[in-house]
Write an enzyme that holds these catalytic residues in place. Structure first.
Site, PDB file in Angstrom:
ATOM      1  N   ARG A   1       0.378  -1.175   0.187  1.00  0.00           N
ATOM      2  CA  ARG A   1       0.233  -0.413   0.210  1.00  0.00           C
ATOM      3  C   ARG A   1       0.779   1.526  -0.184  1.00  0.00           C
ATOM      4  O   ARG A   1       0.915   2.178  -0.915  1.00  0.00           O
ATOM      5  CB  ARG A   1      -0.781   0.150   1.350  1.00  0.00           C
ATOM      6  CG  ARG A   1      -2.080   0.794   1.170  1.00  0.00           C
ATOM      7  CD  ARG A   1      -2.795   1.408   2.205  1.00  0.00           C
ATOM      8  NE  ARG A   1      -2.555   1.183   3.628  1.00  0.00           N
ATOM      9  CZ  ARG A   1      -3.167   1.291   4.712  1.00  0.00           C
ATOM     10  NH1 ARG A   1      -4.440   0.224   4.416  1.00  0.00           N
ATOM     11  NH2 ARG A   1      -2.956   0.335   5.750  1.00  0.00           N
TER      12      ARG A   1
ATOM     13  N   LYS B   1      -2.732   6.325   1.484  1.00  0.00           N
ATOM     14  CA  LYS B   1      -2.908   6.689   2.757  1.00  0.00           C
ATOM     15  C   LYS B   1      -1.852   8.209   2.367  1.00  0.00           C
ATOM     16  O   LYS B   1      -1.052   7.642   3.825  1.00  0.00           O
ATOM     17  CB  LYS B   1      -1.871   5.627   3.522  1.00  0.00           C
ATOM     18  CG  LYS B   1      -3.208   5.388   4.807  1.00  0.00           C
ATOM     19  CD  LYS B   1      -2.213   4.081   5.480  1.00  0.00           C
ATOM     20  CE  LYS B   1      -2.834   3.652   6.607  1.00  0.00           C
ATOM     21  NZ  LYS B   1      -4.511   4.618   6.920  1.00  0.00           N
TER      22      LYS B   1
ATOM     23  N   GLU C   1     -16.010   5.538   4.613  1.00  0.00           N
ATOM     24  CA  GLU C   1     -15.557   5.167   5.000  1.00  0.00           C
ATOM     25  C   GLU C   1     -15.804   6.087   6.620  1.00  0.00           C
ATOM     26  O   GLU C   1     -15.673   7.226   6.731  1.00  0.00           O
ATOM     27  CB  GLU C   1     -13.689   4.892   5.518  1.00  0.00           C
ATOM     28  CG  GLU C   1     -13.130   6.009   4.454  1.00  0.00           C
ATOM     29  CD  GLU C   1     -11.498   5.849   4.258  1.00  0.00           C
ATOM     30  OE1 GLU C   1     -11.501   5.105   4.376  1.00  0.00           O
ATOM     31  OE2 GLU C   1     -11.103   6.291   3.444  1.00  0.00           O
TER      32      GLU C   1
HETATM   33  C1  LIG Z   1      -8.466   6.025   6.156  1.00  0.00           C
HETATM   34  C2  LIG Z   1      -8.833   5.086   6.378  1.00  0.00           C
HETATM   35  N1  LIG Z   1      -9.446   3.779   6.158  1.00  0.00           N
HETATM   36  C3  LIG Z   1      -8.748   2.692   6.492  1.00  0.00           C
HETATM   37  C4  LIG Z   1      -8.318   2.349   7.319  1.00  0.00           C
HETATM   38  C5  LIG Z   1      -8.483   1.270   7.896  1.00  0.00           C
HETATM   39  O1  LIG Z   1      -7.029   0.227   7.260  1.00  0.00           O
HETATM   40  P1  LIG Z   1      -6.320  -0.507   7.877  1.00  0.00           P
HETATM   41  O2  LIG Z   1      -7.476  -1.515   8.144  1.00  0.00           O
HETATM   42  O3  LIG Z   1      -5.661  -0.564   6.911  1.00  0.00           O
HETATM   43  O4  LIG Z   1      -5.473  -0.313   9.186  1.00  0.00           O
HETATM   44  C6  LIG Z   1      -7.417   3.623   7.913  1.00  0.00           C
HETATM   45  C7  LIG Z   1      -6.240   3.257   8.456  1.00  0.00           C
HETATM   46  O5  LIG Z   1      -5.679   4.156   8.931  1.00  0.00           O
HETATM   47  C8  LIG Z   1      -7.802   5.238   7.929  1.00  0.00           C
HETATM   48  O6  LIG Z   1      -6.944   6.192   7.964  1.00  0.00           O
END
Ligand SMILES: Cc1ncc(COP(=O)(O)O)c(C=O)c1O
Ligand SMILES: Cc1ncc(COP(=O)(O)O)c(C=O)c1O
Lengths: 328, 328
Positions: A97, A198, A234
């Site tokens: 990622r 991210k 989300e």
């Molecule tokens: C905006 C956002 N969505 C979803 C997630 C969940 O991702 P992960 O399962 O990799 O922690 C995160 C985690 O920080 C996030 O910042």
């Protein structure tokens, strides 16, 4: 190039714990002993970095990250299992990622092996900060950013990849399930934007609405898509799931109709959502021991804690034997 | 509290210039002597900061800006007039824009007076870096960012306001007018986003398309609005103007129909646009001495250089007398 074993500072005793009141651990910043730093010039690739004592980063006032937001973060955890092992959960996925985000933001990136090795080194170099089983986890924060000065035009002359870690407890404090506000004004991600990676640019722009919702007593905010304002996206830092709905576009109505709703994330783990509020109207969902979320939470935690067998190859174990020989 | 005069380092001789080949000056980073730094804890307000030798910033690896993109920048210039004065152009407007951005990104901010005073102090403390009249200007870069560590939840414990400066020449290198690419895939600003403020999160997400356009020989990229993909917004770092069109929403067709097009900005000043390319089709516009852009450029530069009188109160003069007494 592999780092040498001597470069890894060790705790006084590997089995000793840092001086932390584990029962009071929340999800916040806590300074630990060591961090990992690697730098890379424009046009070159990342070489193996090194573990250094945890300290402030020195960065040009004119750096790409401070002036133009060129940065990415990752988040994963190290778990202490009940039988005393230290494990990671699918760290290669975080590496991948990060790489896709680096392409989006025009940055070079560490290889998957470099990334995973850096994470392992940081965990081992902060071993006494990993909470006892059941008391929390060591949250690991890799960041990749444009550290070189830039004014006017590209390229950015230097990039930095850093990994640090903090012991953490629960991310959401609401034990009985989250009470969400569906945000109907601020949008977060839009087509062709950076919502798919991210990027640090996805966070500060929506603090304004998170802060407002928290001030009103909500646990978190649920964002809708910018293109239509009709579909569920989300939470601030976790994904949302509706029980019995396949992976597809989810209009708000389907959400409000659901029996059970939960969110997931490295920080959030699996957390029941007790209610969502949309345009002042509150809708409640199933909570408690009987939820699918409760079952998923238990299974996932059992895998992390070594109580059930990992049949998927998701668990990566760190042993002291990994230390000297490397090939971490 | 006003800074004391002694805290302002002075050049060996105020009239001496730094060792720069002024005729070769481009628009890029160049290290100068001094910068301004002020810090502010959460819940407090910015106090007067101080001039320090130019140096790297020390920042927590877990800082809000590195991890979540909480940062703003400003850009303004100091001009050396032909009669030897040093002037700024409407610095209060930059202060006000920073304040509105700080509200958007949940940060405290300096007052207008603190901002303008900081800018003046930085100019005076780097006086020998101001290019001779006609050779360039001193570009001043104020940045405001979340410097305190944050993991999980707000508030950010500390904020930093820093001002540094670099001598600059032309921002766009194309003397005969810019050749723009109209971006038809990547969008930049969307309703409820941060497009209305100078957030660092607005820049790195669109480097990818700027880099691609530059690689193809274009001077810059022209963005369309995210909501409809039909209306003209701005270039990477300047505003766009079409001659004989009032301030209103401008569909691409109106742009392609225009006789003359130019862009403006602190860095871009007033720059003629020679062509735009939309979906592979190139449309050309009027260039040369007879354009309105050429006239506006001349008038604005005449004001900056003190060749014509400023009747609007836009010019702010710095004198050595401003130094000791302060009330800069
Ligand atoms: C905006 C956002 N969505 C979803 C997630 C969940 O991702 P992960 O399962 O990799 O922690 C995160 C985690 O920080 C996030 O910042
Ligand atoms: C995105 C963007 N638009 C417009 C401008 C022009 O603004 P100003 O005239 O204040 O320099 C800038 C300047 O940096 C910019 O970055």
């Amino acid at each position: 190039m592999a780092p040498s074993a001597q470069s890894l500072p060790t705790s006084v005793s590997d089995e000793k714990y840092a001086n932390v009141k584990w029962e009071e651990l929340g999800f916040g910043f806590c300074r630990t002993d060591n961090m990992y730093v690697a730098k890379c010039k424009h046009g070159e690739s990342f070489q193996e970095g090194k573990i250094v004592p945890y300290a402030d980063i020195q960065i040009s006032p004119c750096s790409a990250v401070l002036n133009y937001g060129q940065g990415l973060y990752e988040g994963l955890k190290a778990y202490r299992t009940e039988d005393g092992r230290i494990v990671l959960f699918r760290p290669d996925q975080n590496a991948l990622r990060l790489q896709s985000g680096a392409n989006r933001l025009c940055m070079p990136y560490p290889t998957v092996d470099q990334f995973v090795s850096a994470v392992k080194q940081v965990v081992l170099a902060n071993k006494k900060w990993i909470p006892p089983p059941g008391r929390g986890t060591l949250y690991i924060r890799p960041i990749l950013f444009g550290s070189g000065p830039i004014l006017g035009s590209l390229p950015v002359p230097e990039y930095t990849f850093t990994v640090f870690a903090c012991p953490v407890g629960r991310y959401h404090k609401d034990n009985a399930g989250l009470n969400l506000k569906i945000e109907d004004k601020f949008r977060r991600a839009f087509p062709s934007g950076t919502g798919g990676v991210k990027s640090i640019t996805n966070y500060s722009p929506v603090w304004i609405t998170l802060a407002e919702a928290k001030a009103k007593g909500f646990s978190d905010v649920l964002f809708l898509d910018a293109a239509t304002g009709k579909n569920v996206e989300e939470l601030f830092a976790s994904n949302v799931f509706i029980v019995k709905v396949e992976e597809r576009v989810v209009p708000v109505e389907d959400l409000l109709d659901a029996e059970e709703v939960f969110c997931t994330g490295t920080a959030a783990i699996v957390t029941t959502i007790a209610s969502v509020t949309f345009k002042e109207k509150k809708t409640e969902f199933k909570t408690g021991d009987k939820t699918l979320a409760a079952k998923l939470f238990a299974t996932l935690t059992d895998i992390h804690m070594g109580r059930v067998e990992d049949k998927k190859g998701w668990i990566v174990e760190l042993t002291d034997a990994t230390k000297p020989g490397l090939k971490l």
